[in-house]
Design a protein around this motif. Structure first.
Motif, short mmCIF file in Angstrom:
data_model
loop_
_atom_site.label_atom_id
_atom_site.label_comp_id
_atom_site.label_asym_id
_atom_site.label_seq_id
_atom_site.Cartn_x
_atom_site.Cartn_y
_atom_site.Cartn_z
N THR A 15 4.78 22.70 25.81
CA THR A 15 5.78 21.73 26.45
C THR A 15 6.91 22.10 26.76
N TYR A 16 7.71 22.54 25.77
CA TYR A 16 9.16 22.83 26.20
C TYR A 16 9.47 23.91 26.38
N ARG A 19 11.48 24.49 29.60
CA ARG A 19 12.60 23.91 29.76
C ARG A 19 13.76 24.42 29.03
N ALA A 52 9.94 15.78 19.34
CA ALA A 52 9.64 15.44 20.88
C ALA A 52 10.69 14.31 21.47
N ALA A 53 10.63 13.34 20.56
CA ALA A 53 11.71 12.10 20.91
C ALA A 53 13.01 12.56 20.94
N GLU A 56 13.54 14.84 24.22
CA GLU A 56 13.72 14.03 25.32
C GLU A 56 14.80 13.09 25.38
N ARG A 57 15.48 12.85 24.18
CA ARG A 57 16.91 12.19 24.43
C ARG A 57 18.21 13.00 24.73
N GLN A 59 17.25 15.90 26.40
CA GLN A 59 16.96 16.73 27.85
C GLN A 59 15.96 15.59 28.43
N PRO A 60 16.24 14.56 28.96
CA PRO A 60 14.93 13.86 29.41
C PRO A 60 14.13 14.69 30.68
N SER A 61 12.77 14.39 30.54
CA SER A 61 11.86 14.96 31.37
C SER A 61 12.04 14.28 32.88
N THR A 65 9.66 7.23 35.47
CA THR A 65 9.62 6.02 34.43
C THR A 65 8.73 5.04 35.06
#
Length: 86
Positions: A15-16, A19, A52-53, A56-57, A59-61, A65
């Motif tokens: 997933t990451y 990124r 993961a949270a 995302e905090r 580097q938001p995907s 929304t």
């Protein structure tokens, strides 16, 4: 939380990675770790979801929304039959 740490690790990496994140599981700490060289960040989480949270905090995907409203399309219509004159 179901699955082995290796399963969750592969999922997080898939997933990451694109990124820019490098992710691993610490066998001694039993935590999930992530580093982003470009951002000079090192983070950890007690669970895959916590890591993961945190990612995302930081580097938001780019996912929206809100679900976009579907556009209405005119139904497909068969073109009229035309006859060619010879």
């Amino acid at each position: 939380m179901e699955g082995s740490p290796a399963f969750h690790l592969r999922r997080l990496q898939a997933t990451y990675r694109k990124r820019g994140w490098t992710i691993w599981h610490g066998n001694s700490t039993s935590q999930y770790w992530a580093a982003h060289t470009g951002r000079m960040v090192l983070i950890s989480g007690e669970s895959p979801q916590a890591l993961a949270a945190e990612i995302e905090r930081i580097q938001p995907s780019n996912y929206p929304t809100k679900v976009p409203t579907p556009r209405r399309h005119a139904p497909w219509r068969r073109p009229p039959l035309t006859r060619t004159l010879r």
